[in-house]
Design a protein around this motif. Structure first.
Motif, short mmCIF file in Angstrom:
data_model
loop_
_atom_site.label_atom_id
_atom_site.label_comp_id
_atom_site.label_asym_id
_atom_site.label_seq_id
_atom_site.Cartn_x
_atom_site.Cartn_y
_atom_site.Cartn_z
N ASP A 140 -6.66 4.71 -4.97
CA ASP A 140 -7.60 3.60 -5.11
C ASP A 140 -8.60 3.59 -3.97
O ASP A 140 -9.76 3.23 -4.15
CB ASP A 140 -6.83 2.27 -5.14
CG ASP A 140 -5.85 2.21 -6.30
OD1 ASP A 140 -6.29 2.32 -7.45
OD2 ASP A 140 -4.64 2.06 -6.04
N VAL A 141 -8.14 4.00 -2.79
CA VAL A 141 -9.00 4.10 -1.61
C VAL A 141 -8.86 5.52 -1.07
O VAL A 141 -7.79 5.90 -0.58
CB VAL A 141 -8.62 3.07 -0.52
CG1 VAL A 141 -9.54 3.21 0.68
CG2 VAL A 141 -8.67 1.66 -1.09
N GLU A 142 -9.92 6.32 -1.18
CA GLU A 142 -9.84 7.73 -0.77
C GLU A 142 -10.19 7.88 0.70
O GLU A 142 -11.25 7.44 1.15
CB GLU A 142 -10.78 8.59 -1.61
CG GLU A 142 -10.63 10.08 -1.31
CD GLU A 142 -11.34 10.95 -2.32
OE1 GLU A 142 -11.28 12.18 -2.16
OE2 GLU A 142 -11.94 10.41 -3.26
N VAL A 143 -9.27 8.52 1.45
CA VAL A 143 -9.46 8.75 2.88
C VAL A 143 -8.86 10.10 3.23
O VAL A 143 -7.66 10.33 3.03
CB VAL A 143 -8.78 7.67 3.74
CG1 VAL A 143 -9.11 7.88 5.22
CG2 VAL A 143 -9.17 6.27 3.32
N VAL A 196 -3.58 4.76 -1.17
CA VAL A 196 -4.52 5.12 -0.12
C VAL A 196 -4.29 6.57 0.27
O VAL A 196 -3.14 7.00 0.46
CB VAL A 196 -4.35 4.22 1.12
CG1 VAL A 196 -5.32 4.62 2.23
CG2 VAL A 196 -4.55 2.75 0.75
N LYS A 216 -6.26 2.86 7.57
CA LYS A 216 -6.96 2.33 6.39
C LYS A 216 -6.01 1.50 5.54
O LYS A 216 -6.39 0.45 4.99
CB LYS A 216 -7.55 3.48 5.57
CG LYS A 216 -8.20 3.07 4.26
CD LYS A 216 -9.28 2.00 4.43
CE LYS A 216 -10.53 2.59 5.06
NZ LYS A 216 -11.66 1.59 5.03
N ALA A 239 0.86 -1.19 0.00
CA ALA A 239 0.00 0.00 0.00
C ALA A 239 0.89 1.23 0.00
O ALA A 239 1.94 1.25 0.64
CB ALA A 239 -0.93 0.01 1.21
N THR A 293 -1.76 -0.72 -3.71
CA THR A 293 -2.99 0.07 -3.57
C THR A 293 -2.64 1.46 -3.07
O THR A 293 -1.94 1.60 -2.05
CB THR A 293 -3.95 -0.61 -2.57
OG1 THR A 293 -4.24 -1.94 -3.02
CG2 THR A 293 -5.24 0.18 -2.44
N GLU A 337 -5.67 -1.77 7.12
CA GLU A 337 -6.90 -2.53 6.87
C GLU A 337 -6.90 -3.13 5.47
O GLU A 337 -7.27 -4.31 5.28
CB GLU A 337 -8.11 -1.61 7.04
CG GLU A 337 -9.46 -2.27 6.82
CD GLU A 337 -10.58 -1.27 6.89
OE1 GLU A 337 -11.55 -1.41 6.10
OE2 GLU A 337 -10.52 -0.35 7.75
N VAL A 338 -6.44 -2.35 4.48
CA VAL A 338 -6.38 -2.85 3.10
C VAL A 338 -5.43 -4.04 3.00
O VAL A 338 -5.76 -5.06 2.36
CB VAL A 338 -5.92 -1.72 2.15
CG1 VAL A 338 -5.53 -2.29 0.78
CG2 VAL A 338 -7.02 -0.67 2.01
N GLN A 343 -5.55 7.50 7.98
CA GLN A 343 -5.10 7.07 6.66
C GLN A 343 -4.18 5.85 6.76
O GLN A 343 -4.31 4.88 5.99
CB GLN A 343 -4.38 8.22 5.95
CG GLN A 343 -5.30 9.36 5.55
CD GLN A 343 -4.56 10.52 4.90
OE1 GLN A 343 -3.42 10.82 5.25
NE2 GLN A 343 -5.22 11.20 3.96
#
Length: 404
Positions: free
Chosen positions: A372-375, A327, A397, A300, A325, A400-401, A394
Motif C-alpha cells: 500500500d505504501v512503497e518504500v 509497507v 515509514k 502495518a 497497511t 509514520e503510517v 522502511q
C-alpha cells in the motif's frame, strides 16, 4: 564384484518390482504391455515403468559396466535416477529427497538444527541462492558472512540452480565439523572462501519488542512448527505491555508451513476465509478464521521482494480484509503449494499440487503483492547484519503510517 552387484541392484530397483508383481516372465510381460506402452507414448502420458524405459536403462547399464573407467557409486546412481525423474518435470519447486535430505527437511521445522546460522532464499528464475539473514552470534557471522552474499559453492560443489533444501542439507552436519562456503559479494570480482564451523542453532523464528509510542514490533523470519506459539506469546507480551498499534515484519521471510500461517492469521482476522487452494481437478480446500479473536488496533506489515509463499498468504489476507497497511516493496510472487510425500523406504518426493488464492480470489503467482505504501530500503544499510532502527527507513515509514 560387490560394487557391481550393488550397482545392478540400484539401476534395476525402479522397475523390477513391476515385473515381479505382474506374475509373468519378462518376455511375457513385454508382450502383454507393448501395446499399452505404445498408446501411452503416442498420448504423451508419463510411463516410467514401461518396457521401452526398462530396455533403455538396461542398455545404459551394460555400457557403463563394459566401458566406464572409474568405480561406480551404486547408491548415488540410483538416487540420481529418481532425482532425474522429478527434475524432468521442469518444476523448480519439485524435488526428490534421499533419507538424509528428508530428515534435514524435517529437522528444519522442529526448533533446532546443527548448522551455521544463516537464512537463505533462492531466485527461481536464476537459481541463485542468497543469504538474507545472518543470525547474531552464529558461526556464519563469526566467519564474516553478510546479508546479500550469494552462495556459489558448498564444499567445492557449485549450488546455483540446485534444490534449496538439498543445498541447506549439505550445509548442515555434525556439530563442530566444518563446511567450506564459497560466496560472491557485491562489488568484489572473485569468490570468497569461508570455512565455517557447524554448531547447534536454536531456531527463534519470532523476535519482538516495544518501540517508542506504544508501538509493538514482531519480526517473523519463517513459518515453522515452532512459529505459531512464538508469535502468540510475542503478541500477548506486547499487549500486556500496553501496545496500542503493531508492526509485523515479514521482510526476507521465504515462507514455510501453510498450517502455521493460517493459525497465526486466525488470531488477527475477523471471522471468514483466510486462503483457499485448488488442485488440478478443481478440488477446492478452504481455511477459515473463527470469531473468537480479532486484532482491532492499527496494524502495518513490512514486506519486500524476498517475502514469499506463506508470507504472501499472510500479506494477502491482511490486504484483502483491509485490517492493516502493507509497507515496503513488491513481494516475490509464489502462489503455488507444494506437498511432501514420504516414500516407503524413508525417502520423499515434493510436488507442486495446487494454486492458492487470497480471500478475494487473487492468485499472485509470478506477480506478487503490491504494498500500500512503497518504500525501497536504503542501499547503505541493505547488507548490514543488524540494521539500526533509526536507519531502517522502511520501518520508520511503517511507524509514520501508524502514527498518522
Amino acid at each position: 564384484m560387490e560394487n557391481k552387484k550393488q550397482f545392478i541392484k540400484g539401476i534395476l530397483a525402479g522397475f523390477l518390482l513391476t515385473v515381479l508383481l505382474g506374475g509373468v516372465a519378462f518376455g511375457g510381460y513385454r508382450m502383454l504391455t507393448q501395446a499399452s506402452d505404445e498408446k501411452k507414448a503416442e498420448s504423451g502420458e508419463l510411463n516410467l515403468t514401461g518396457t521401452e524405459v526398462q530396455g533403455k536403462l538396461a542398455e545404459i547399464q551394460n555400457l557403463i559396466e563394459q566401458y566406464y573407467l572409474d568405480e561406480v557409486d551404486a547408491e548415488q546412481v540410483e538416487n540420481y535416477l529418481y532425482k532425474g525423474a522429478v527434475v524432468g518435470l521442469g518444476d523448480a519447486y519439485a524435488a526428490y529427497y534421499t533419507r538424509d535430505e528428508y530428515q534435514s527437511l524435517q529437522d528444519s521445522t522442529n526448533g533446532s538444527y546443527c548448522g551455521i546460522g544463516v537464512q537463505v532464499t533462492q531466485n527461481m528464475s536464476t537459481g541463485i541462492i542468497t543469504a538474507t539473514k545472518i543470525f547474531e552470534g552464529s558461526p556464519a557471522e563469526e566467519a564474516g558472512m553478510l546479508p546479500g552474499d550469494v552462495l556459489y559453492q558448498v564444499d567445492s560443489q557449485e549450488v546455483t540452480g540446485e534444490d534449496l533444501t538439498q543445498v541447506v542439507s549439505r550445509i548442515k552436519g555434525e556439530e563442530h565439523t566444518t563446511v567450506m562456503i564459497s560466496i560472491v559479494r557485491e562489488g568484489q570480482s572473485d569468490p570468497m572462501d569461508l570455512e565455517v564451523e557447524r554448531r547447534t542453532i536454536e531456531v527463534s523464528t519470532v523476535e519482538h519488542r516495544m518501540l517508542d509510542g506504544s508501538i509493538g514490533y514482531i519480526a517473523v523470519s519463517s513459518f515453522d512448527d515452532v512459529t505459531v506459539n512464538q508469535f502468540l506469546d510475542a503478541l500477548n507480551d506486547l499487549e500486556a505491555q500496553g501496545e496500542e498499534s503493531l508492526i509485523i515484519d515479514l521482510r526476507n521471510n521465504g515462507g514455510g508451513l501453510v498450517s502455521s500461517v493460517c493459525q497465526m492469521l486466525d488470531r488477527l482476522l475477523p471471522e471468514g476465509l483466510i486462503v483457499y487452494t485448488e488442485d488440478k481437478y478443481g478440488h477446492r480446500e478452504e481455511e477459515y478464521s473463527d470469531a473468537e479473536n480479532h486484532f482491532d488496533k492499527p496494524l502495518a506489515v513490512l514486506v519486500n521482494g524476498n517475502s514469499a509463499s506463506a508470507s504472501e498468504i499472510f500479506a494477502g489476507a491482511i490486504k484483502d480484509y483491509g485490517i492493516g497497511t502493507l509497507v515496503g516493496t513488491q513481494t516475490f510472487g509464489k502462489g503455488i503449494v507444494q506437498k511432501v510425500y514420504p516414500l516407503s523406504d524413508g525417502t520423499a518426493v515434493k510436488l507442486t499440487v495446487s494454486k492458492y488464492y487470497t480471500p478475494k480470489g487473487n492468485n499472485i503467482h509470478g506477480i506478487g503483492i503490491a504494498p500500500d505504501v512503497e518504500v525501497e530500503l536504503d542501499t547503505d544499510v541493505a547488507n548490514e547484519v543488524t540494521i539500526p532502527e533509526e536507519k531502517d527507513n522502511q520501518l520508520q515509514k511503517a511507524i509514520e503510517v501508524l502514527t498518522e
